[in-house]
Design a protein around this motif. Structure first.
Motif, PDB file in Angstrom:
ATOM      1  N   LYS A 381      11.473  36.644  20.623  1.00 57.54           N
ATOM      2  CA  LYS A 381      10.609  37.305  19.635  1.00 57.54           C
ATOM      3  C   LYS A 381       9.354  36.469  19.401  1.00 57.54           C
ATOM      4  O   LYS A 381       9.348  35.251  19.631  1.00 57.54           O
ATOM      5  N   PRO A 382       8.279  37.097  18.920  1.00 55.73           N
ATOM      6  CA  PRO A 382       7.081  36.332  18.555  1.00 55.73           C
ATOM      7  C   PRO A 382       7.358  35.411  17.368  1.00 55.73           C
ATOM      8  O   PRO A 382       8.193  35.727  16.508  1.00 55.73           O
ATOM      9  N   ASP A 383       6.670  34.281  17.320  1.00 60.33           N
ATOM     10  CA  ASP A 383       6.861  33.345  16.214  1.00 60.33           C
ATOM     11  C   ASP A 383       6.500  33.960  14.866  1.00 60.33           C
ATOM     12  O   ASP A 383       7.055  33.577  13.834  1.00 60.33           O
ATOM     13  N   ASN A 384       5.555  34.901  14.867  1.00 57.27           N
ATOM     14  CA  ASN A 384       5.110  35.488  13.610  1.00 57.27           C
ATOM     15  C   ASN A 384       5.849  36.782  13.267  1.00 57.27           C
ATOM     16  O   ASN A 384       5.325  37.638  12.551  1.00 57.27           O
ATOM     17  N   CYS A 385       7.074  36.918  13.760  1.00 57.77           N
ATOM     18  CA  CYS A 385       7.933  38.054  13.410  1.00 57.77           C
ATOM     19  C   CYS A 385       9.221  37.521  12.792  1.00 57.77           C
ATOM     20  O   CYS A 385       9.913  36.698  13.404  1.00 57.77           O
ATOM     21  N   GLU A 386       9.549  37.974  11.590  1.00 54.55           N
ATOM     22  CA  GLU A 386      10.737  37.508  10.882  1.00 54.55           C
ATOM     23  C   GLU A 386      11.858  38.534  11.011  1.00 54.55           C
ATOM     24  O   GLU A 386      11.621  39.744  10.882  1.00 54.55           O
ATOM     25  N   PRO A 387      13.093  38.077  11.248  1.00 53.75           N
ATOM     26  CA  PRO A 387      14.206  39.020  11.392  1.00 53.75           C
ATOM     27  C   PRO A 387      14.572  39.671  10.065  1.00 53.75           C
ATOM     28  O   PRO A 387      14.438  39.063   9.001  1.00 53.75           O
ATOM     29  N   ARG A 388      15.048  40.889  10.149  1.00 55.43           N
ATOM     30  CA  ARG A 388      15.491  41.636   8.983  1.00 55.43           C
ATOM     31  C   ARG A 388      16.791  42.367   9.312  1.00 55.43           C
ATOM     32  O   ARG A 388      17.092  42.643  10.470  1.00 55.43           O
ATOM     33  N   THR A 389      17.532  42.704   8.267  1.00 50.09           N
ATOM     34  CA  THR A 389      18.680  43.580   8.443  1.00 50.09           C
ATOM     35  C   THR A 389      18.163  45.003   8.669  1.00 50.09           C
ATOM     36  O   THR A 389      16.966  45.285   8.520  1.00 50.09           O
ATOM     37  N   ALA A 390      19.067  45.910   8.997  1.00 54.70           N
ATOM     38  CA  ALA A 390      18.656  47.301   9.242  1.00 54.70           C
ATOM     39  C   ALA A 390      17.992  47.913   8.020  1.00 54.70           C
ATOM     40  O   ALA A 390      17.096  48.761   8.128  1.00 54.70           O
ATOM     41  N   SER A 391      18.404  47.473   6.823  1.00 52.16           N
ATOM     42  CA  SER A 391      17.823  48.018   5.595  1.00 52.16           C
ATOM     43  C   SER A 391      16.579  47.258   5.142  1.00 52.16           C
ATOM     44  O   SER A 391      15.991  47.581   4.117  1.00 52.16           O
ATOM     45  N   GLY A 392      16.197  46.214   5.885  1.00 50.17           N
ATOM     46  CA  GLY A 392      14.996  45.454   5.541  1.00 50.17           C
ATOM     47  C   GLY A 392      15.245  44.181   4.774  1.00 50.17           C
ATOM     48  O   GLY A 392      14.301  43.500   4.364  1.00 50.17           O
ATOM     49  N   GLY A 393      16.516  43.822   4.573  1.00 50.94           N
ATOM     50  CA  GLY A 393      16.838  42.611   3.830  1.00 50.94           C
ATOM     51  C   GLY A 393      16.683  41.346   4.661  1.00 50.94           C
ATOM     52  O   GLY A 393      16.468  41.396   5.880  1.00 50.94           O
ATOM     53  N   TYR A 394      16.848  40.205   3.980  1.00 48.87           N
ATOM     54  CA  TYR A 394      16.691  38.913   4.643  1.00 48.87           C
ATOM     55  C   TYR A 394      17.823  38.672   5.631  1.00 48.87           C
ATOM     56  O   TYR A 394      18.976  39.010   5.389  1.00 48.87           O
ATOM     57  N   ARG A 395      17.498  38.056   6.758  1.00 51.24           N
ATOM     58  CA  ARG A 395      18.483  37.701   7.778  1.00 51.24           C
ATOM     59  C   ARG A 395      18.127  36.322   8.303  1.00 51.24           C
ATOM     60  O   ARG A 395      16.971  36.058   8.672  1.00 51.24           O
ATOM     61  N   ASP A 396      19.105  35.447   8.372  1.00 52.34           N
ATOM     62  CA  ASP A 396      18.856  34.068   8.786  1.00 52.34           C
ATOM     63  C   ASP A 396      18.779  33.934  10.306  1.00 52.34           C
ATOM     64  O   ASP A 396      17.899  33.261  10.841  1.00 52.34           O
ATOM     65  N   GLU A 397      19.694  34.573  11.031  1.00 53.71           N
ATOM     66  CA  GLU A 397      19.717  34.454  12.491  1.00 53.71           C
ATOM     67  C   GLU A 397      18.473  35.125  13.084  1.00 53.71           C
ATOM     68  O   GLU A 397      18.183  36.285  12.799  1.00 53.71           O
TER      69      GLU A 397
END
Length: 469
Positions: A381-397
């Motif tokens: 993934k690009p460095d400037n893309c943060e992972p999210r859950t399917a609903s848009g919540g925070y995800r650590d992995e």
């Protein structure tokens, strides 16, 4: 006489939690003696200015000016009132180079200490506790420095000790008044932003170095003056101007600044600052970059009446134009067999006519919400893309997320390379699902810049990633 250091707004200095004094007070009185609100309160001391430079005698032999250091007491709890108390002040750290004048509410205890009466503080309130006059001694060595230290007691609380750095500095102290921000400009409109330059120091500035930055959507009205040099960057133009007029202590000069909003103006700003000119100061402002000499009419200072406006070496004002910019989002179609990894991208492009920048907040010019197609797993993934859950919540992995929130740089120009930004993902095809697709969309309600406020066509702010169409 204004201070030599840049002005700072009054603020608390939260050095450490201090609850011991209140707890001890409660222990003496017994359990429950203090209301819960009072037991949670904290007392603070700080100063205005946060630090101070004292001027020595003027170059014409006039006496050094007296300056005022104000100690302020405050407390946190908004539902309690703190009764009147005391402030203990120690000026022994500056006694060698400064004379001290105590206000009427302070009682000197020794040659360098005093106890001052402090007023009652309403809920969450603050108040000046002592306005102390400080004057550099006639023989004070330049660059002398020390600390004024102080502690407050009131309502069974003792503040964490505070301190203010005080120094002696002789020289020019150049500052500028604040130009008003400009809003509602039509592209192509000219506007003036004259400011006043003041010398609040005790020495003459033989020449002044003006540094001016005009962001991409605004420019000087007319050619670059012959006593200025300029450097262009994607975000705007920086000018360095040498002003030859002398600025004596206590003098005021008008700096005539005229600008024009360009066709691509939208969210713009102008930064301007002054300092005494020197070869070293000029080299530092160049920062190793190449500047081109101007050829227009010279920019000069002219005498101006005194002003009560606060002056500061650095200033900035915003320029807002009535303009639009059309963001367009493009997805991609990729194909591959099970087990293969393919490169899928989402591209945001600004089609103008305005450029878009978040130069003050530093937020991304565009934020894109990217969903990942079913049957695939993100392996890069690009460095400037943060992972999210399917609903848009925070995800650590970081990898393997079903959704990503991606940020462009803080600006997208209206044309050229910097108008486009691409987010590319490595997708491993775990299962071939013909036509598997997912939506990517620009976040049109971002705080700054709010896309729907300037983009007239939001229908092209959404696209899709399709695997094995």
């Amino acid at each position: 006489m204004k201070k030599l250091f840049p002005s700072r707004r009054t603020r608390r200095v939260l050095l450490a939690p201090v609850l011991a004094s209140t707890a001890a007070f409660a222990a003496v009185l017994g359990p429950g003696a203090l209301p819960a609100a009072a037991a949670s309160d904290m007392l603070w001391v700080y100063s205005d200015p946060y630090e101070m430079t004292l001027l020595g005698p003027y170059e014409d032999g006039s006496a050094a000016p007296s300056q005022t250091l104000t100690i302020i007491v405050s407390h946190d709890n908004t539902s309690t009132t703190v009764p009147a108390g005391t402030l203990s002040v120690d000026v022994s750290g500056i006694a060698a180079f400064a004379d001290v004048s105590w206000p009427a509410n302070c009682r000197p205890e020794t040659a360098t200490t005093a106890v001052c009466d402090t007023p009652e503080l309403p809920g969450g309130g603050y108040a000046p506790a002592a306005a102390i006059g400080l004057t550099a001694k006639a023989d004070a060595p330049d660059a002398s420095e020390g600390y004024v230290r102080y502690t407050a007691e009131a309502g069974g609380m003792t503040s964490w000790p505070g301190e203010t750095r005080v120094a002696v500095g002789n020289g020019p102290a150049l500052g500028l008044t604040q130009a008003a921000s400009v809003t509602g400009l039509a592209p192509g409109t000219a506007f003036d932003a004259p400011v006043t330059l003041a010398n609040n120091g005790n020495r003459t500035a033989d020449r002044t170095l003006l540094t001016l930055f005009a962001s991409r959507g605004v420019k000087l009205r007319g050619p670059v003056p012959s006593n200025c040099e300029y450097n262009d960057a994607p975000t705007g133009r920086t000018l360095l101007c040498t002003l030859d007029e002398k600025a004596a202590p206590g003098s005021y000069h008008t700096l005539p600044l005229g600008f024009r909003a360009k066709d691509n103006a939208l969210f713009d700003r102008i930064d301007y600052s002054v300092q005494p000119w020197s070869e070293q100061a000029l080299a530092e402002q160049r920062r190793g970059q190449v500047f081109t000499p101007g050829a227009g009419t010279e920019l000069n200072l002219s005498p101006a009446p005194a002003t009560d406006e606060e002056t500061n070496p650095y200033r900035m004002f915003s320029v807002r134009a009535k303009n639009t910019a059309d963001y367009r989002l493009t997805g991609s179609q990729v194909s591959g067999a099970a087990g293969e990894t393919v490169q899928a991208s989402v591209t945001v492009r600004n089609h103008g006519p305005a450029w878009v920048a978040s130069l003050s907040a530093g937020d991304p010019a565009a934020t894109v919400d990217v969903n990942i197609p079913a049957g695939t797993t993100v392996t890069a993934k690009p460095d400037n893309c943060e992972p999210r859950t399917a609903s848009g919540g925070y995800r650590d992995e970081q990898l393997g997320a079903p959704r990503y929130r991606c940020s462009s740089p803080i600006y997208l120009t209206e044309a050229g390379t910097e108008s486009t930004h691409r987010f590319t993902f490595g997708l491993r095809i775990d299962e071939v699902l013909p036509g598997a697709g997912a939506t990517a969309a620009i976040w049109n309600d971002a705080y700054e810049p709010p896309v729907r406020a300037f983009d007239p066509d939001l229908t092209n702010s959404e696209s899709r990633i399709v695997v094995n169409p």
